[in-house]
Design a protein around this motif. Structure first.
Motif, PDB file in Angstrom:
ATOM      1  N   THR A   3       0.854  -1.177   0.000  1.00 46.74           N
ATOM      2  CA  THR A   3       0.000   0.000   0.000  1.00 46.74           C
ATOM      3  C   THR A   3       0.897   1.235   0.000  1.00 46.74           C
ATOM      4  O   THR A   3       1.834   1.320   0.785  1.00 46.74           O
ATOM      5  N   ILE A   4       0.596   2.140  -0.877  1.00 50.19           N
ATOM      6  CA  ILE A   4       1.323   3.408  -0.934  1.00 50.19           C
ATOM      7  C   ILE A   4       0.449   4.433  -0.221  1.00 50.19           C
ATOM      8  O   ILE A   4      -0.709   4.641  -0.589  1.00 50.19           O
ATOM      9  N   THR A  17      -7.028  12.590  -7.002  1.00 52.53           N
ATOM     10  CA  THR A  17      -7.132  11.267  -7.637  1.00 52.53           C
ATOM     11  C   THR A  17      -8.092  11.305  -8.817  1.00 52.53           C
ATOM     12  O   THR A  17      -7.789  10.786  -9.893  1.00 52.53           O
ATOM     13  N   GLU A  18      -9.231  11.927  -8.628  1.00 56.83           N
ATOM     14  CA  GLU A  18     -10.211  12.014  -9.714  1.00 56.83           C
ATOM     15  C   GLU A  18      -9.663  12.821 -10.893  1.00 56.83           C
ATOM     16  O   GLU A  18      -9.809  12.416 -12.047  1.00 56.83           O
ATOM     17  N   ASP A  65       2.372   9.289 -18.886  1.00 55.15           N
ATOM     18  CA  ASP A  65       3.279   8.624 -17.959  1.00 55.15           C
ATOM     19  C   ASP A  65       3.524   9.482 -16.717  1.00 55.15           C
ATOM     20  O   ASP A  65       3.510   8.980 -15.588  1.00 55.15           O
ATOM     21  N   ILE A  66       3.712  10.772 -16.912  1.00 55.84           N
ATOM     22  CA  ILE A  66       3.939  11.677 -15.782  1.00 55.84           C
ATOM     23  C   ILE A  66       2.702  11.726 -14.887  1.00 55.84           C
ATOM     24  O   ILE A  66       2.808  11.659 -13.655  1.00 55.84           O
ATOM     25  N   VAL A  67       1.535  11.841 -15.492  1.00 61.45           N
ATOM     26  CA  VAL A  67       0.279  11.879 -14.727  1.00 61.45           C
ATOM     27  C   VAL A  67       0.080  10.565 -13.974  1.00 61.45           C
ATOM     28  O   VAL A  67      -0.277  10.563 -12.793  1.00 61.45           O
ATOM     29  N   ALA A  68       0.315   9.446 -14.639  1.00 61.16           N
ATOM     30  CA  ALA A  68       0.140   8.138 -13.996  1.00 61.16           C
ATOM     31  C   ALA A  68       1.112   7.965 -12.828  1.00 61.16           C
ATOM     32  O   ALA A  68       0.728   7.456 -11.759  1.00 61.16           O
ATOM     33  N   THR A  73       2.286   8.063  -6.972  1.00 61.11           N
ATOM     34  CA  THR A  73       3.024   8.742  -5.914  1.00 61.11           C
ATOM     35  C   THR A  73       2.118   9.142  -4.756  1.00 61.11           C
ATOM     36  O   THR A  73       2.513   9.080  -3.591  1.00 61.11           O
ATOM     37  N   ILE A  74       0.884   9.537  -5.080  1.00 66.24           N
ATOM     38  CA  ILE A  74      -0.030   9.955  -4.018  1.00 66.24           C
ATOM     39  C   ILE A  74      -0.894   8.796  -3.514  1.00 66.24           C
ATOM     40  O   ILE A  74      -1.859   9.000  -2.779  1.00 66.24           O
ATOM     41  N   GLY A  75      -0.550   7.576  -3.907  1.00 65.32           N
ATOM     42  CA  GLY A  75      -1.229   6.406  -3.373  1.00 65.32           C
ATOM     43  C   GLY A  75      -2.465   5.967  -4.119  1.00 65.32           C
ATOM     44  O   GLY A  75      -3.278   5.200  -3.587  1.00 65.32           O
ATOM     45  N   SER A  76      -2.626   6.401  -5.354  1.00 64.87           N
ATOM     46  CA  SER A  76      -3.777   6.001  -6.172  1.00 64.87           C
ATOM     47  C   SER A  76      -3.279   5.248  -7.392  1.00 64.87           C
ATOM     48  O   SER A  76      -2.672   5.849  -8.285  1.00 64.87           O
ATOM     49  N   PRO A  77      -3.520   3.945  -7.453  1.00 67.47           N
ATOM     50  CA  PRO A  77      -3.035   3.174  -8.601  1.00 67.47           C
ATOM     51  C   PRO A  77      -3.629   3.707  -9.910  1.00 67.47           C
ATOM     52  O   PRO A  77      -4.852   3.806 -10.026  1.00 67.47           O
ATOM     53  N   PRO A  78      -2.795   4.082 -10.868  1.00 68.42           N
ATOM     54  CA  PRO A  78      -3.312   4.571 -12.148  1.00 68.42           C
ATOM     55  C   PRO A  78      -3.962   3.439 -12.939  1.00 68.42           C
ATOM     56  O   PRO A  78      -3.593   2.271 -12.785  1.00 68.42           O
ATOM     57  N   ASP A  79      -4.939   3.799 -13.764  1.00 67.28           N
ATOM     58  CA  ASP A  79      -5.654   2.800 -14.556  1.00 67.28           C
ATOM     59  C   ASP A  79      -5.753   3.268 -15.997  1.00 67.28           C
ATOM     60  O   ASP A  79      -6.635   4.041 -16.342  1.00 67.28           O
ATOM     61  N   GLY A  80      -4.843   2.806 -16.823  1.00 68.18           N
ATOM     62  CA  GLY A  80      -4.852   3.147 -18.242  1.00 68.18           C
ATOM     63  C   GLY A  80      -5.226   1.958 -19.109  1.00 68.18           C
ATOM     64  O   GLY A  80      -4.882   1.926 -20.290  1.00 68.18           O
TER      65      GLY A  80
END
Length: 156
Positions: A3-4, A17-18, A65-68, A73-80
């Protein structure tokens, strides 16, 4: 499972996150739209637009990539994932097949108009919640607006 933990407050985390999620979806879909048009453009300005679309794809992928990574980094898994982008994208759907160069220009002017408006709103939404994410979104907007100008100039 790892967990991040977010350095942000819960309220700020939710807003950021949104915004990052939706920004990622726009950028991934913009890169896909760029490749689709790149492969199918026809007409007297084929070569110029073909290479201009490479710039669209490269910039969208770089910023995605930067956004993801900021999201992670802030603990929200990116979903692409394809299913997420296809289900949640706000970009208009492109038709399959060959596309005339003038139609590609018009399409990308419209795409950039919508993406920029949404990115500006996201930057506004996260400005106080997370200045770092806001800065990232401002960098995205700067690049999008530069390309928007170029597409408009291409229209002549």
């Amino acid at each position: 499972m790892t967990t991040i933990h977010s350095p942000l407050t819960d309220d700020a985390h939710k807003v950021v996150t949104e915004a990052l999620r939706d920004a990622l979806i726009d950028l991934v879909d913009l890169s896909l739209a760029g490749k689709q048009a790149h492969w199918n453009v026809t007409g007297p300005r084929f070569r110029t637009i073909h290479f201009q679309l490479d710039e669209v794809v490269d910039a969208a992928r770089k910023h995605a990539d930067i956004v993801a990574e900021r999201s992670a980094t802030i603990g929200s898994p990116p979903d692409g994932r394809a299913e997420t982008v296809a289900g949640d994208s706000q970009l208009p759907r492109q038709q399959p097949g060959w596309v005339r160069d003038d139609d590609v220009v018009a399409t990308f002017i419209g795409l950039y108009d919508g993406v920029i408006a949404r990115m500006r709103q996201r930057a506004h939404d996260v400005e106080r919640a997370d200045p770092v994410s806001n800065n990232i979104l401002l960098d995205v907007i700067e690049e999008l607006e530069k390309q928007y100008w170029m597409w408009q100039a291409e229209r002549g």
